[in-house]
Design an enzyme around this catalytic site. Sequence first.
Site, PDB file in Angstrom:
ATOM      1  N   ARG A 151       0.853  -1.183   0.000  1.00  0.00           N
ATOM      2  CA  ARG A 151       0.000   0.000   0.000  1.00  0.00           C
ATOM      3  C   ARG A 151       0.889   1.233   0.000  1.00  0.00           C
ATOM      4  O   ARG A 151       2.043   1.182   0.435  1.00  0.00           O
ATOM      5  CB  ARG A 151      -0.895   0.025   1.242  1.00  0.00           C
ATOM      6  CG  ARG A 151      -1.858  -1.140   1.377  1.00  0.00           C
ATOM      7  CD  ARG A 151      -2.675  -0.986   2.651  1.00  0.00           C
ATOM      8  NE  ARG A 151      -3.693  -2.023   2.808  1.00  0.00           N
ATOM      9  CZ  ARG A 151      -3.542  -3.137   3.524  1.00  0.00           C
ATOM     10  NH1 ARG A 151      -2.388  -3.345   4.165  1.00  0.00           N
ATOM     11  NH2 ARG A 151      -4.511  -4.027   3.615  1.00  0.00           N
ATOM     12  N   LYS A 175      -2.653  -2.047   7.785  1.00  0.00           N
ATOM     13  CA  LYS A 175      -3.862  -1.536   8.425  1.00  0.00           C
ATOM     14  C   LYS A 175      -4.090  -2.242   9.764  1.00  0.00           C
ATOM     15  O   LYS A 175      -3.772  -3.414   9.920  1.00  0.00           O
ATOM     16  CB  LYS A 175      -5.076  -1.755   7.517  1.00  0.00           C
ATOM     17  CG  LYS A 175      -5.096  -0.834   6.299  1.00  0.00           C
ATOM     18  CD  LYS A 175      -6.384  -0.991   5.522  1.00  0.00           C
ATOM     19  CE  LYS A 175      -6.453  -0.014   4.354  1.00  0.00           C
ATOM     20  NZ  LYS A 175      -7.700  -0.165   3.578  1.00  0.00           N
ATOM     21  N   HIS A 244      -1.502   2.246  -6.043  1.00  0.00           N
ATOM     22  CA  HIS A 244      -2.579   1.269  -5.902  1.00  0.00           C
ATOM     23  C   HIS A 244      -2.661   0.363  -7.127  1.00  0.00           C
ATOM     24  O   HIS A 244      -2.952  -0.835  -7.018  1.00  0.00           O
ATOM     25  CB  HIS A 244      -3.905   1.989  -5.686  1.00  0.00           C
ATOM     26  CG  HIS A 244      -5.056   1.055  -5.435  1.00  0.00           C
ATOM     27  ND1 HIS A 244      -5.116   0.248  -4.329  1.00  0.00           N
ATOM     28  CD2 HIS A 244      -6.182   0.790  -6.146  1.00  0.00           C
ATOM     29  CE1 HIS A 244      -6.234  -0.472  -4.371  1.00  0.00           C
ATOM     30  NE2 HIS A 244      -6.887  -0.150  -5.461  1.00  0.00           N
ATOM     31  N   ARG A 247      -0.061  -2.265  -6.772  1.00  0.00           N
ATOM     32  CA  ARG A 247      -0.483  -3.258  -5.780  1.00  0.00           C
ATOM     33  C   ARG A 247      -1.490  -4.231  -6.391  1.00  0.00           C
ATOM     34  O   ARG A 247      -1.409  -5.443  -6.190  1.00  0.00           O
ATOM     35  CB  ARG A 247      -1.087  -2.547  -4.567  1.00  0.00           C
ATOM     36  CG  ARG A 247      -1.687  -3.467  -3.503  1.00  0.00           C
ATOM     37  CD  ARG A 247      -2.068  -2.633  -2.277  1.00  0.00           C
ATOM     38  NE  ARG A 247      -3.022  -3.275  -1.399  1.00  0.00           N
ATOM     39  CZ  ARG A 247      -2.711  -4.134  -0.431  1.00  0.00           C
ATOM     40  NH1 ARG A 247      -1.452  -4.484  -0.239  1.00  0.00           N
ATOM     41  NH2 ARG A 247      -3.657  -4.655   0.344  1.00  0.00           N
ATOM     42  N   HIS A 270      -4.825  -8.634   3.922  1.00  0.00           N
ATOM     43  CA  HIS A 270      -6.275  -8.490   4.071  1.00  0.00           C
ATOM     44  C   HIS A 270      -6.746  -9.324   5.253  1.00  0.00           C
ATOM     45  O   HIS A 270      -6.389 -10.497   5.388  1.00  0.00           O
ATOM     46  CB  HIS A 270      -7.001  -8.968   2.812  1.00  0.00           C
ATOM     47  CG  HIS A 270      -6.893  -8.004   1.674  1.00  0.00           C
ATOM     48  ND1 HIS A 270      -7.121  -8.360   0.369  1.00  0.00           N
ATOM     49  CD2 HIS A 270      -6.568  -6.686   1.647  1.00  0.00           C
ATOM     50  CE1 HIS A 270      -6.948  -7.312  -0.415  1.00  0.00           C
ATOM     51  NE2 HIS A 270      -6.624  -6.285   0.340  1.00  0.00           N
ATOM     52  N   TYR A 279     -10.866  -7.540  -4.537  1.00  0.00           N
ATOM     53  CA  TYR A 279      -9.691  -6.787  -4.952  1.00  0.00           C
ATOM     54  C   TYR A 279      -9.044  -7.378  -6.193  1.00  0.00           C
ATOM     55  O   TYR A 279      -8.434  -6.691  -6.991  1.00  0.00           O
ATOM     56  CB  TYR A 279      -8.683  -6.793  -3.802  1.00  0.00           C
ATOM     57  CG  TYR A 279      -7.571  -5.794  -3.918  1.00  0.00           C
ATOM     58  CD1 TYR A 279      -6.407  -6.101  -4.584  1.00  0.00           C
ATOM     59  CD2 TYR A 279      -7.699  -4.537  -3.351  1.00  0.00           C
ATOM     60  CE1 TYR A 279      -5.386  -5.187  -4.686  1.00  0.00           C
ATOM     61  CE2 TYR A 279      -6.682  -3.621  -3.446  1.00  0.00           C
ATOM     62  CZ  TYR A 279      -5.527  -3.953  -4.112  1.00  0.00           C
ATOM     63  OH  TYR A 279      -4.509  -3.038  -4.205  1.00  0.00           O
TER      64      TYR A 279
END
Length: 303
Positions: A151, A175, A244, A247, A270, A279
């Site tokens: 990311r 995240k 992005h 990725r 994730h 995704y």
Amino acid sequence: MVESATGCNDQRLEDFFAHLRNECNLAKRTLDTYAQQLQDVHQQLALKSWADLSPQHIRQLLNQARQKGHSPASIALKLSALRTFCQYLLQQGELTSNPTTGIQAPKKGRPLPKQLHVDEMSQLLDFNPGEDVLGIRDKAMLELTYSCGLRLAELTGLNLDNLEDGKHQLRVRGKGNKERLLPVGRIARDALQAWLKVRGELAPAEEKALFISKQRRRITARQIAQRMQQWAIRQGLNQPLNPHKLRHSFATHVLESSGDLRGVQELLGHANLTTTQVYTHLDFQHLAQVYDKAHPRARKSKS
């Protein structure tokens, strides 16, 4: 009676729009949109009184909108207008409960991010920065982003001590402050090694950041995005480029080669497999091939 903002002679609607104009300070565009939506509702239901409005009516309206091919966004807008109007009727004592409570709008489809094809990725990365320090840095950032599926925030947050095992592995904080350990491909390792040899020309001795701007501090997300777009133009890619997209290209290429959705989920960081499924996007033919090879009931009999 003066014709209401909805275009029909309904006192409750007139009062509602007067309330929105005078007390809620809504923009004219929003008022016009609500008026159009509620005018449609008024014409479809032909209720004797808004007090008769029920959850069944709301579901009927939404189902009719679906059958007419209205988009999820349009249906959500109709429900929003109804919900606001019903809340007003509730406050006025016209309704004893809000019939829109518990009714969900259809989910808006998330557009899949576009990816670079393998040959386009090669076109982007196939450049020799020579002795240009910024070019050497950019080459390392591009290669590392694609090699690890990073990311943008993960890329900007990298420090020197995130490199482990002789630069064969990269420790990333993603995240939810969750860490994951990622393998670094050979070409990315070579690009990193070239950058680390010249990094001192930009980085102060005490700087911990892996990638440094020409202002001699940690490079920002905006600077990275600008540099990547510049390289896309230089390398003749006729499309916008951002981290992005790199990725997503990483995820797509690894999944197409391996068929291992769980593995790609872990590499991307994730929390849920459903996020990875949204995704990434394999074409049906490839999925069918993976299924035919993997599922015991799909394999052809040898007899």
